[in-house]
Design a protein around this motif. Structure first.
Motif, PDB file in Angstrom:
ATOM      1  N   MET A 357       0.827  -1.214   0.000  1.00 28.14           N
ATOM      2  CA  MET A 357       0.000   0.000   0.000  1.00 28.14           C
ATOM      3  C   MET A 357       0.863   1.265   0.000  1.00 28.14           C
ATOM      4  SD  MET A 357      -3.074  -0.812  -0.389  1.00 28.14           S
ATOM      5  CE  MET A 357      -3.548   0.917  -0.354  1.00 28.14           C
ATOM      6  N   VAL A 358       2.015   1.212   0.644  1.00 29.88           N
ATOM      7  CA  VAL A 358       2.925   2.366   0.603  1.00 29.88           C
ATOM      8  C   VAL A 358       3.434   2.574  -0.817  1.00 29.88           C
ATOM      9  CG1 VAL A 358       5.157   3.252   1.387  1.00 29.88           C
ATOM     10  CG2 VAL A 358       3.580   2.200   3.022  1.00 29.88           C
ATOM     11  N   LEU A 359       3.757   1.479  -1.517  1.00 27.36           N
ATOM     12  CA  LEU A 359       4.187   1.595  -2.913  1.00 27.36           C
ATOM     13  C   LEU A 359       3.092   2.230  -3.770  1.00 27.36           C
ATOM     14  CD1 LEU A 359       6.042  -1.771  -3.693  1.00 27.36           C
ATOM     15  CD2 LEU A 359       7.043   0.503  -3.441  1.00 27.36           C
ATOM     16  N   VAL A 360       1.847   1.812  -3.548  1.00 27.88           N
ATOM     17  CA  VAL A 360       0.734   2.378  -4.305  1.00 27.88           C
ATOM     18  C   VAL A 360       0.616   3.878  -4.037  1.00 27.88           C
ATOM     19  CG1 VAL A 360      -1.783   2.364  -4.593  1.00 27.88           C
ATOM     20  CG2 VAL A 360      -0.534   0.204  -4.413  1.00 27.88           C
ATOM     21  N   ALA A 361       0.696   4.267  -2.764  1.00 33.91           N
ATOM     22  CA  ALA A 361       0.583   5.688  -2.404  1.00 33.91           C
ATOM     23  C   ALA A 361       1.699   6.512  -3.033  1.00 33.91           C
ATOM     24  CB  ALA A 361       0.601   5.839  -0.883  1.00 33.91           C
ATOM     25  N   VAL A 362       2.921   5.996  -2.994  1.00 36.02           N
ATOM     26  CA  VAL A 362       4.056   6.726  -3.571  1.00 36.02           C
ATOM     27  C   VAL A 362       3.894   6.853  -5.081  1.00 36.02           C
ATOM     28  CG1 VAL A 362       6.546   6.638  -3.994  1.00 36.02           C
ATOM     29  CG2 VAL A 362       5.641   6.119  -1.715  1.00 36.02           C
ATOM     30  N   ALA A 363       3.475   5.767  -5.736  1.00 35.89           N
ATOM     31  CA  ALA A 363       3.304   5.800  -7.193  1.00 35.89           C
ATOM     32  C   ALA A 363       2.277   6.846  -7.599  1.00 35.89           C
ATOM     33  CB  ALA A 363       2.892   4.419  -7.694  1.00 35.89           C
ATOM     34  N   ILE A 364       1.141   6.892  -6.896  1.00 39.29           N
ATOM     35  CA  ILE A 364       0.109   7.882  -7.232  1.00 39.29           C
ATOM     36  C   ILE A 364       0.612   9.289  -6.946  1.00 39.29           C
ATOM     37  CG2 ILE A 364      -2.241   8.659  -6.734  1.00 39.29           C
ATOM     38  CD1 ILE A 364      -2.924   5.780  -5.974  1.00 39.29           C
ATOM     39  N   THR A 379       8.604   8.696 -16.693  1.00 41.23           N
ATOM     40  CA  THR A 379       8.406   8.555 -15.243  1.00 41.23           C
ATOM     41  C   THR A 379       7.132   7.772 -14.936  1.00 41.23           C
ATOM     42  OG1 THR A 379       9.525  10.677 -14.860  1.00 41.23           O
ATOM     43  CG2 THR A 379       8.142   9.850 -13.085  1.00 41.23           C
ATOM     44  N   VAL A 380       6.094   7.959 -15.749  1.00 39.71           N
ATOM     45  CA  VAL A 380       4.806   7.299 -15.488  1.00 39.71           C
ATOM     46  C   VAL A 380       4.921   5.777 -15.527  1.00 39.71           C
ATOM     47  CG1 VAL A 380       2.465   6.943 -16.359  1.00 39.71           C
ATOM     48  CG2 VAL A 380       3.384   9.251 -16.152  1.00 39.71           C
ATOM     49  N   PRO A 381       5.407   5.163 -16.630  1.00 42.51           N
ATOM     50  CA  PRO A 381       5.494   3.698 -16.602  1.00 42.51           C
ATOM     51  C   PRO A 381       6.425   3.155 -15.529  1.00 42.51           C
ATOM     52  CG  PRO A 381       6.539   4.600 -18.580  1.00 42.51           C
ATOM     53  CD  PRO A 381       5.776   5.707 -17.941  1.00 42.51           C
ATOM     54  N   VAL A 382       7.470   3.925 -15.196  1.00 44.63           N
ATOM     55  CA  VAL A 382       8.401   3.449 -14.159  1.00 44.63           C
ATOM     56  C   VAL A 382       7.718   3.398 -12.799  1.00 44.63           C
ATOM     57  CG1 VAL A 382      10.499   3.994 -12.877  1.00 44.63           C
ATOM     58  CG2 VAL A 382      10.482   4.182 -15.369  1.00 44.63           C
ATOM     59  N   VAL A 383       7.095   4.512 -12.383  1.00 47.08           N
ATOM     60  CA  VAL A 383       6.471   4.518 -11.057  1.00 47.08           C
ATOM     61  C   VAL A 383       5.249   3.610 -11.027  1.00 47.08           C
ATOM     62  CG1 VAL A 383       7.311   6.833 -10.578  1.00 47.08           C
ATOM     63  CG2 VAL A 383       5.010   6.543 -11.504  1.00 47.08           C
ATOM     64  N   TRP A 384       4.557   3.484 -12.160  1.00 46.95           N
ATOM     65  CA  TRP A 384       3.367   2.635 -12.167  1.00 46.95           C
ATOM     66  C   TRP A 384       3.736   1.160 -12.075  1.00 46.95           C
ATOM     67  CZ3 TRP A 384      -0.357   4.906 -10.297  1.00 46.95           C
ATOM     68  CH2 TRP A 384      -1.662   4.456 -10.421  1.00 46.95           C
ATOM     69  N   THR A 385       4.934   0.821 -12.517  1.00 51.59           N
ATOM     70  CA  THR A 385       5.414  -0.546 -12.341  1.00 51.59           C
ATOM     71  C   THR A 385       5.522  -0.893 -10.858  1.00 51.59           C
ATOM     72  OG1 THR A 385       6.627  -0.517 -14.435  1.00 51.59           O
ATOM     73  CG2 THR A 385       7.352  -2.109 -12.781  1.00 51.59           C
ATOM     74  N   PHE A 386       6.043   0.036 -10.067  1.00 49.63           N
ATOM     75  CA  PHE A 386       6.128  -0.191  -8.623  1.00 49.63           C
ATOM     76  C   PHE A 386       4.729  -0.222  -7.993  1.00 49.63           C
ATOM     77  CE2 PHE A 386      10.412   1.350  -9.505  1.00 49.63           C
ATOM     78  CZ  PHE A 386      11.173   0.466  -8.767  1.00 49.63           C
ATOM     79  N   GLY A 387       3.842   0.657  -8.464  1.00 48.39           N
ATOM     80  CA  GLY A 387       2.480   0.653  -7.939  1.00 48.39           C
ATOM     81  C   GLY A 387       1.757  -0.646  -8.236  1.00 48.39           C
TER      82      GLY A 387
END
Length: 486
Positions: A357-364, A379-387
């Motif tokens: 859930m922390v990963l999801v919050a950071v990604a958003i 940046t979008v596909p990179v952070v969304w991969t973690f989310g």
């Protein structure tokens, strides 16, 4: 009354099962192969339909002269699926999941055929409603099948397989649907899928009949009796209430307050009656599991729905490239689901869910940074991969915990509650995000003049969507600390 001898026999029987599993019994082992392939194939087809229909829908609405009713083609599916979830939950608990599964697949296929052959938009929307009823029944019945047919140690693995079955359709579905729509016509996207359901049914139904049919063993006498009429009424209330709220959110006028108030009046008692007591107070155990599912799914989908629009209108990407930037991260969701299925991580499941859930919050939280021109689009596909990885840890784990915390004769009702929390949160947070987006001028981002960099004139409208979803995800991270029953 349980005697020491019977307890010893139970222990010995459990030990025998453990030995059998340790000797190589897996979800694709000889005993479970046909069942696993069959039910995962059903999920695969549902996932393909979900990703493909969105591609064909604009063409269908334009050809049927129904652009004004475009939103109802989506909301009709959702509202009837809520009722189907409750119906399937009761049916599965009373008489086993076989009947609700076959009826749901039948309704799903009929709905596809009705939409695919529709000559008017109202018939198309009706088909989507029938399809949603079937889809809601199928997903709940499959959860009950997993709870009854698989030993507890194999349930995380089959849930991971469910998640993995969404990856390929997410990438291939829109491309395949686009090609079919262009060369054969949009109707073939709908009428072609029912034929593909036959093989999974041939594989799975005999195994379900053998392993998971009929009432739960040891259930009280009369458990195969009538449906709970009160829950059926509440199911109607939650479906109609959600539909009214979605209708009101699509038209921001003073008159829209009337359906909005009516929707809330129907929804509140229905939600309180259908979800486990204490869900919205985050009571420890099952209520918190159900609440977490809604918070995680709502925050993620509520943000993801606006990402392609942001990339197209703010950074000048093509619709295909914007959609693909999200699709490529789907594999990390499957990876997260696989990680949670490993036996060695079972003692740390709740901590993994907090991390997820922390990963999801950071990604958003990082998404709005792309509104700044100097921040690269990749940046979008990179952070969304973690989310997506975080969502894989959380969503599959909520399914596993739900089955673990449910009595056998309540698995259907609790599975329905989990899916209701998921679907209802998606709808409400999407409606709230859409209303905030429109209120800050987001509805005009595609029509206003853009700068040389492609940045449109209302980036604050996107920030108003993403930042509240960060808060929802952080609340979900707190709820993960309350998953263990006191």
């Amino acid at each position: 009354m349980t005697t020491p001898r019977s307890r010893d026999a139970d222990v010995a029987h459990t030990a025998d099962l453990d030995v059998a599993v340790d000797r190589g019994e897996r979800v694709l082992g000889r005993s479970y192969r046909a069942l696993s392939v069959g039910i995962v194939s059903v999920v695969l087809l549902i996932a393909f339909e979900a990703s493909a229909v969105g591609t064909a829908m604009p063409v269908a609405a334009r050809e049927l002269d129904g652009i004004s009713a475009y939103g109802f083609a989506f909301s009709a599916y959702f509202t009837t699926s809520l009722f189907g979830m409750v119906l399937a939950g009761q049916w599965s608990d009373l008489r086993g999941p076989l009947g609700s599964l076959t009826t749901g697949i039948g309704a799903f296929a009929v709905g596809l055929l009705l939409s695919g052959t529709a000559g008017a938009m109202w018939l198309f929307v009706l088909g989507r409603a029938v399809q949603g009823l079937g889809g809601g029944m199928v997903i709940v019945a499959l959860y009950v099948v997993v709870g009854r047919a698989y030993p507890e140690r194999l349930q995380p693995a089959i849930m991971a397989a469910f998640a993995a079955s969404w990856v390929l359709p997410t990438v291939v579905g829109p491309l395949a649907a686009g090609a079919v729509t262009e060369h054969l016509g949009w109707r073939w996207v709908f009428v072609g899928i029912p034929v593909l359901v036959v093989l999974p049914l041939v594989l799975a139904l005999p195994q379900i009949r053998r392993r998971a049919s009929g009432p739960v063993e040891g259930a009280p006498a009369g458990s195969g009796g009538s449906f709970d009429r009160r829950r059926i009424r509440l199911a109607f209330g939650i479906s109609l209430g959600a539909g009214l709220l979605q209708y009101a959110a699509q038209d921001l006028r003073w008159l829209s307050l009337v359906p909005a108030v009516a929707g809330v009046w129907l929804l509140v008692p229905a939600v309180l009656g259908l979800l486990p007591k204490g869900t919205y107070r985050a009571v420890r155990g099952l209520p918190s599991v159900v609440l977490l599912r809604g918070l995680a799914a709502g925050a993620f989908i509520g943000a993801e729905a606006f990402v392609p629009l942001m990339l197209v209108t703010q950074r000048g990407l093509s619709p295909t490239l914007a959609g693909f930037s999200l699709a490529v991260s789907g594999g990390s969701w499957a990876l997260g689901s696989w990680v949670q299925s490993r036996a060695r991580v079972e003692p740390y499941r709740e901590r993994l869910m907090t991390f997820g859930m922390v990963l999801v919050a950071v990604a958003i939280a990082v998404l709005p940074s792309v509104l700044i021109e100097s921040v690269p689009v990749w940046t979008v596909p990179v952070v969304w991969t973690f989310g997506c990885f975080g969502m894989g840890l959380v969503i599959s784990s909520t399914s596993v915990l739900l089955l673990k915390l449910s009595a056998p004769d309540q698995a259907g009702a609790n599975s329905a509650a989990l899916q209701i929390s998921d679907g209802l949160s998606n709808a409400l947070l999407l409606a709230a995000g859409g209303a905030a987006f429109a209120a800050l001028g987001g509805g005009s981002v595609g029509h206003t003049a853009t700068t040389a960099s492609g940045a449109a004139s209302h980036p604050e409208a996107f920030a108003a969507v993403f930042l509240p979803m960060v808060g929802v995800a952080l609340v979900g991270a707190w709820v993960t600390t309350r998953l263990r029953a006191s």
